[in-house]
Write an enzyme that holds these catalytic residues in place. Structure first.
Site, short mmCIF file in Angstrom:
data_model
loop_
_atom_site.label_atom_id
_atom_site.label_comp_id
_atom_site.label_asym_id
_atom_site.label_seq_id
_atom_site.Cartn_x
_atom_site.Cartn_y
_atom_site.Cartn_z
N CYS A 82 -12.55 14.09 -5.27
CA CYS A 82 -13.41 13.83 -4.11
C CYS A 82 -13.80 15.17 -3.50
O CYS A 82 -13.32 16.22 -3.92
CB CYS A 82 -12.69 12.94 -3.09
SG CYS A 82 -13.81 12.17 -1.88
N CYS A 112 -14.16 15.39 0.17
CA CYS A 112 -13.96 15.38 1.63
C CYS A 112 -12.99 16.46 2.11
O CYS A 112 -13.17 17.01 3.20
CB CYS A 112 -13.54 14.00 2.11
SG CYS A 112 -11.98 13.41 1.41
N LYS A 171 -12.39 0.32 -2.29
CA LYS A 171 -11.86 1.17 -1.23
C LYS A 171 -12.53 0.80 0.08
O LYS A 171 -13.73 1.03 0.28
CB LYS A 171 -12.12 2.65 -1.56
CG LYS A 171 -11.52 3.62 -0.53
CD LYS A 171 -11.74 5.06 -0.97
CE LYS A 171 -11.16 6.05 0.02
NZ LYS A 171 -11.38 7.45 -0.38
N ARG A 216 -5.63 11.54 6.67
CA ARG A 216 -6.62 12.53 7.11
C ARG A 216 -5.94 13.70 7.82
O ARG A 216 -6.42 14.83 7.78
CB ARG A 216 -7.66 11.85 8.00
CG ARG A 216 -8.52 10.87 7.19
CD ARG A 216 -9.46 10.06 8.05
NE ARG A 216 -10.19 9.10 7.21
CZ ARG A 216 -10.99 8.15 7.67
NH1 ARG A 216 -11.14 8.02 8.99
NH2 ARG A 216 -11.60 7.34 6.84
N ARG A 263 -17.23 6.87 7.63
CA ARG A 263 -17.52 6.69 6.21
C ARG A 263 -17.96 5.26 5.89
O ARG A 263 -17.90 4.84 4.73
CB ARG A 263 -16.28 7.06 5.39
CG ARG A 263 -15.88 8.53 5.57
CD ARG A 263 -14.80 8.94 4.56
NE ARG A 263 -14.57 10.37 4.66
CZ ARG A 263 -13.41 10.92 5.03
NH1 ARG A 263 -12.39 10.15 5.33
NH2 ARG A 263 -13.27 12.24 5.09
N GLU A 270 -18.09 -4.37 -6.80
CA GLU A 270 -17.74 -2.95 -6.98
C GLU A 270 -16.88 -2.77 -8.24
O GLU A 270 -17.12 -1.87 -9.05
CB GLU A 270 -16.99 -2.44 -5.75
CG GLU A 270 -17.84 -2.24 -4.51
CD GLU A 270 -18.56 -0.90 -4.52
OE1 GLU A 270 -18.48 -0.17 -5.53
OE2 GLU A 270 -19.20 -0.59 -3.51
N LYS A 282 -7.55 -0.27 -2.45
CA LYS A 282 -7.06 0.56 -1.34
C LYS A 282 -7.72 0.12 -0.03
O LYS A 282 -8.94 0.01 0.01
CB LYS A 282 -7.39 2.03 -1.63
CG LYS A 282 -6.93 3.01 -0.56
CD LYS A 282 -7.37 4.43 -0.89
CE LYS A 282 -6.92 5.40 0.20
NZ LYS A 282 -7.39 6.78 -0.04
N SER A 312 -1.27 5.73 3.70
CA SER A 312 -0.52 6.51 4.68
C SER A 312 -0.16 5.72 5.93
O SER A 312 0.95 5.83 6.45
CB SER A 312 -1.31 7.75 5.07
OG SER A 312 -2.57 7.40 5.63
N TYR A 361 3.89 6.86 -1.08
CA TYR A 361 4.64 7.99 -0.55
C TYR A 361 6.13 7.69 -0.51
O TYR A 361 6.95 8.59 -0.30
CB TYR A 361 4.13 8.33 0.87
CG TYR A 361 2.64 8.60 0.89
CD1 TYR A 361 2.12 9.82 0.49
CD2 TYR A 361 1.74 7.59 1.26
CE1 TYR A 361 0.77 10.05 0.48
CE2 TYR A 361 0.38 7.81 1.25
CZ TYR A 361 -0.11 9.04 0.86
OH TYR A 361 -1.46 9.25 0.83
#
Length: 324
Positions: free
Chosen positions: A121, A123, A196, A206, A218, A234, A249, A275, A314
């Site tokens: 990506c 970003c 997503k 972020r 976004r 998609e 996601k 996250s 995580y």
């Protein structure tokens, strides 16, 4: 009461060994993909404030982290880069010596059998924080595709086993597949962030990736959380364009979508335990409100039950320990 007729479901729940014997869904170490945030600089291992237990790690501290990951039996990692410099075109994303490229080389030289997935990506690398080229306040779709393909090729050249594009530009899988094939990387698979959503669960990421948009949001390229059929469109497009894996996601609030994707498409499905889902559990556990191990295992098992073959989480190191 003697005339009552009913089924005795409790017969198969009488002990832990009995419950294990008939258990339908299993979580394995091989299912886990561990995310790492690699940063430029030296002697850096700084905790991400909103994600206890997650760190920004410089290359000189990556060895110890990888030793632990491998010793726990985790087979796959996904690399996110945090560059020292940003610009409007995100040039560090596709630089041959970009942070993800260098981290990939570092890991593959030392652990050639570990599966390294490169997040693809822009970003984290753009000064405006958006996932593509911006002109007059708009994110340009087609002009961004060339940069995404360049990024993917540079990551494959560095040794990435899997390319994982997360930008949600239309045609991004087709562009990356074409770029990889043209460069001779026919055998490098694409793990597409096919579904997503534009989610509030991304806040701590972020913080970790330093990727908050400097203007707007976004929602013009990430999906509306209210939509179901759009997710299937998609995923269908990405499969037709050459995706080898399909990511959903976030995971927890979209288990229904995950099940539909799994039922409809003949490809491995990947849940991203994002996250926000991680940080909420960590905060509640630190306050003594929940049993962290029990709630994490229940949550990840629900993702497997919903159809996930793999889980980006995580919690991977914690789960690997618990499974041992």
């Amino acid at each position: 009461m003697k005339d009552l007729q009913f089924n005795r479901h409790r017969r198969l729940r009488q002990s832990e060994t009995m419950r294990a014997l008939v258990r339908e869904t299993h979580l394995r170490k091989e299912d886990l993909i561990y995310p790492l945030f690699v940063v430029e600089g030296e002697n850096i291992k700084n905790v991400v404030p909103s994600m206890p237990g997650v760190y920004h790690i410089s290359l000189d501290n990556l060895q110890a982290e990888m030793d632990e990951v491998v010793s726990l039996g985790i087979k796959s990692i996904i690399l996110f880069g945090v560059p020292a410099e940003k610009d409007e075109l995100g040039k560090q994303a596709y630089h041959n010596h970009g942070i993800v490229q260098e981290a990939t080389r570092f890991v593959k030289e030392r652990y050639p059998d570990l599966v390294v997935i490169a997040d693809t990506c822009l970003c984290q690398y753009t000064s405006h924080g958006h996932c593509g080229i911006v002109k007059d306040g708009k994110v340009l779709n087609d002009e961004t595709l060339d940069l995404l393909a360049k990024t993917a090729v540079s990551q494959a050249e560095a040794g990435a086993d899997i390319i994982a594009p997360s930008n949600m530009m239309d045609g991004f899988v087709a562009a990356i597949r074409h770029g990889l094939d043209e460069a001779g990387y026919h055998d490098v698979p694409i793990m597409s962030y096919a579904v997503k959503y534009s989610s509030s669960f991304y806040g701590p990421f972020r913080d970790a990736a330093h990727s908050t948009p400097q203007f707007g949001d976004r929602r013009t390229y990430q999906m509306d959380p209210a939509n179901r059929m759009e997710a299937l469109r998609e995923a269908q497009s990405d499969m037709e364009e050459g995706a080898d894996f399909l990511i959903v996601k976030p995971a927890l609030s979209y288990l229904d979508i995950m099940r539909e994707v799994k039922d409809r498409f003949n490809a491995p499905v990947v849940a991203y335990n994002v996250s926000g889902e991680y940080s909420m559990v960590k905060a509640a556990a630190q306050n003594g409100w929940v049993n962290e191990q029990e709630i994490v295992m229940e949550k990840l098992t629900s993702m497997k039950r919903a159809g996930a073959d793999l889980i980006i989480t995580y919690f991977a190191k914690d789960v690997a320990n618990w499974l041992s």
